[in-house]
Scaffold this active site. Structure first.
Site, mmCIF file in Angstrom:
data_model
loop_
_atom_site.group_PDB
_atom_site.id
_atom_site.type_symbol
_atom_site.label_atom_id
_atom_site.label_comp_id
_atom_site.label_asym_id
_atom_site.label_seq_id
_atom_site.Cartn_x
_atom_site.Cartn_y
_atom_site.Cartn_z
ATOM 1 N N LYS A 112 0.839 -1.210 0.000
ATOM 2 C CA LYS A 112 0.000 0.000 0.000
ATOM 3 C C LYS A 112 0.867 1.250 0.000
ATOM 4 C CE LYS A 112 -3.476 2.525 2.670
ATOM 5 N NZ LYS A 112 -4.482 2.470 3.759
ATOM 6 N N HIS A 169 -8.143 -31.412 -30.946
ATOM 7 C CA HIS A 169 -9.074 -30.341 -30.598
ATOM 8 C C HIS A 169 -9.949 -30.728 -29.407
ATOM 9 C CE1 HIS A 169 -7.653 -28.194 -34.031
ATOM 10 N NE2 HIS A 169 -8.124 -29.091 -34.890
#
Length: 523
Positions: free
Chosen positions: A139, A275
């Site tokens: 922070k 696939h």
């Protein structure tokens, strides 16, 4: 403030990798070292001067180390705005010294859970002080540099060397982002583990760490990356890659599908995936035989596919695989002779995992939709053959029942609508991903004809086969397409309003049919 010269560093790490080298480099720059517990001991053993955090706070570490850094003299030093008069006044009044550099990595909660440790051990590995300090320092990144990963130690030292012993704001911002990502992932891992105490968790979070950036996603215009969740589930995320270029997005997706499929099958099984759908699956007396039978199911689609085995890859199977172009091979292990065969195919990726995933282990799946997420249990459902209902006049033979269970398991791994023809422990036709179950039946039947043509058979490879459908036949047409292709036994969930019509059609065609009362949609 852009450049900040660290004068005081707090180091408290669980992973001691690179700790001594970092501490020595900082000390040489005149940085005062504060530390705790094992980190302080490691630094002292290396001959470095270290001040205990307990000397700063005035409190000893207590409660088995649960409380040591949760103190205003720590968090004030991390959070204070050095250019704010009221903050400076508070620091002077309460004897709070600035902490310009925070080096913290957390208790290994994820690794502890993945190791199968008991609940008490897992709870003790939930870090409290570490995340609190990281969040505080991140922070206040205008003033405080936060390092949470040993892999960033070199970057920190390079930054200091490049800027006369200081860190720049862009560097601190990047490290703050990494820091918040770490605490978010850590909390998500804890929350996911604790979620078993809720039937439906009120909030869900996902935790994952970057494994590798990918060249692109499904298509070249899509950015992509591979993240691992730390669960330790055997598969592509945990595998060792022995050769070949880096895996692509599609490689990873297809390899995962292939390995999960073979883990669900009897020993000595091989799956070929294209696939994300199987184009051939088989069991055999050897892996070479199983591979050959899987390959015969759809030789065209197998080109450029993914091959998965549920045992040790041997030389004979490796030679068979290299007869066509294959993207990836994954198996629990590979013999030296098999690896030597693959060494001549430099673009072929070989992955080994050491073991197989447990196909019955409960786990959750999440899928993003616009504005939210869908969450569900993974489909780990298995049907006991003893609980299957025979609904036709003719019951399947023992051999047909074995093939029905094989085809049913494969169908669970085929995209819906799924139709799978199988015979003698091998698929002979697969229809996947169609909007109509009838279309899937026709495609699978067409594949079986293609197999016959390739193998020189006088009739469709589906002749005398069994067929599995991942969901019920809403009409008799899909069933009749299977019968016309040559199937003699059928496995499906049942549950259609027209079940009686479908059963009647099966009886008229002389088919054996069983109901599982469980479907396997896979979208």
């Amino acid at each position: 403030m852009t450049a900040v010269v660290p004068r005081r560093a707090l180091i408290s790490v669980s992973d001691k990798t690179g700790l001594v080298d970092l501490g020595r480099a900082l000390a040489e720059r005149g940085v005062e070292l504060l530390s705790t517990g094992g980190s302080a001991a490691s630094l002292r053993d290396a001959g470095l001067e270290v001040r205990d955090v307990s000397d700063v706070t005035g409190f000893p570490e207590m409660m088995d180390g649960r409380v040591k850094t949760l103190h205003p003299r720590v968090h004030g030093g991390l959070l204070a705005l050095r250019d704010e008069p009221s903050h400076r006044a508070a620091m002077e009044e309460h004897g709070i010294g600035a902490i310009d550099l925070l080096v913290v990595n957390l208790y290994p909660f994820e690794a502890t859970v993945a190791s199968g440790a008991d609940e008490a051990t897992c709870i003790e590995n939930i870090d409290i002080g570490g995340p609190a300090m990281i969040r505080a320092g991140a922070k206040n990144h205008d003033w405080t540099t936060v390092i949470v990963d040993p892999e960033d130690y070199d970057a920190l030292l390079a930054e200091l060397a490049a800027h006369d012993g200081a860190t720049t704001l862009p560097f601190r911002q990047r490290q703050a982002a990494i820091a918040y990502g770490r605490t978010a992932a850590y909390d998500a891992a804890v929350a996911t583990w604790m979620a078993r105490y809720e039937d439906t968790p009120r909030r869900v979070a996902a935790a994952a760490r970057l494994s590798q950036p990918l060249r692109y996603g499904e298509n070249p215009h899509q950015d992509a990356a591979f993240y691992v969740d730390g669960s330790g589930r055997p598969g592509v995320a945990t595998a060792t890659q022995h050769q070949g270029k880096a895996l692509s997005y599609n490689n990873i997706n297809d390899t995962d599908a292939a390995f999960e499929l073979v883990a669900d099958l009897p020993p000595m099984s091989v799956a070929i995936i294209k696939h994300a759908n199987p184009c051939g699956v088989a069991t055999g007396e050897t892996f070479a035989q199983a591979y050959g039978r899987a390959y015969d199911c759809d030789r065209t689609s197998a080109f450029g596919g993914i091959v998965a085995l549920n045992g040790i890859l041997d030389e004979a199977t490796a030679r068979a695989i290299t007869e066509i172009f294959t993207e990836v091979v994954i198996a629990p292990g590979a013999t030296d002779a098999a690896r030597a065969v693959f060494a001549a195919k430099k673009n072929l990726r070989l992955l080994t995992t050491g073991t197989l995933p447990d196909p019955r282990m409960p786990r959750r799946a999440m899928r993003q939709v616009a504005g939210g997420w869908l969450a569900q249990d993974m489909d780990v459902g298995h049907v006991d053959p003893a609980e299957i209902s025979v609904v036709t006049k003719r019951a399947p033979t023992d051999d047909q029942m074995r093939d029905l269970m094989f085809a049913w398991t494969v169908a669970k791994h085929v995209k819906s609508n799924a139709i799978v023809y199988a015979k003698d422990g091998a698929t002979v036709g697969i229809g996947a991903g169609q909007m109509s179950r009838l279309d899937s039946s026709r495609i699978a039947a067409r594949k079986a004809l293609d197999v016959a043509e390739v193998l020189g058979l006088p009739h469709s490879a589906a002749q005398g086969s069994v067929v599995a459908s991942d969901a019920f036949f809403p009409f008799a047409d899909g069933l009749m397409a299977a019968a016309e292709a040559g199937a003699r036994a059928v496995i499906q969930p049942g549950g259609s309003m027209r079940d009686d019509d479908v059963i009647r059609a099966a009886d008229e065609a002389g088919l054996a049919m069983v109901f599982t009362s469980m479907r396997h949609f896979r979208h």
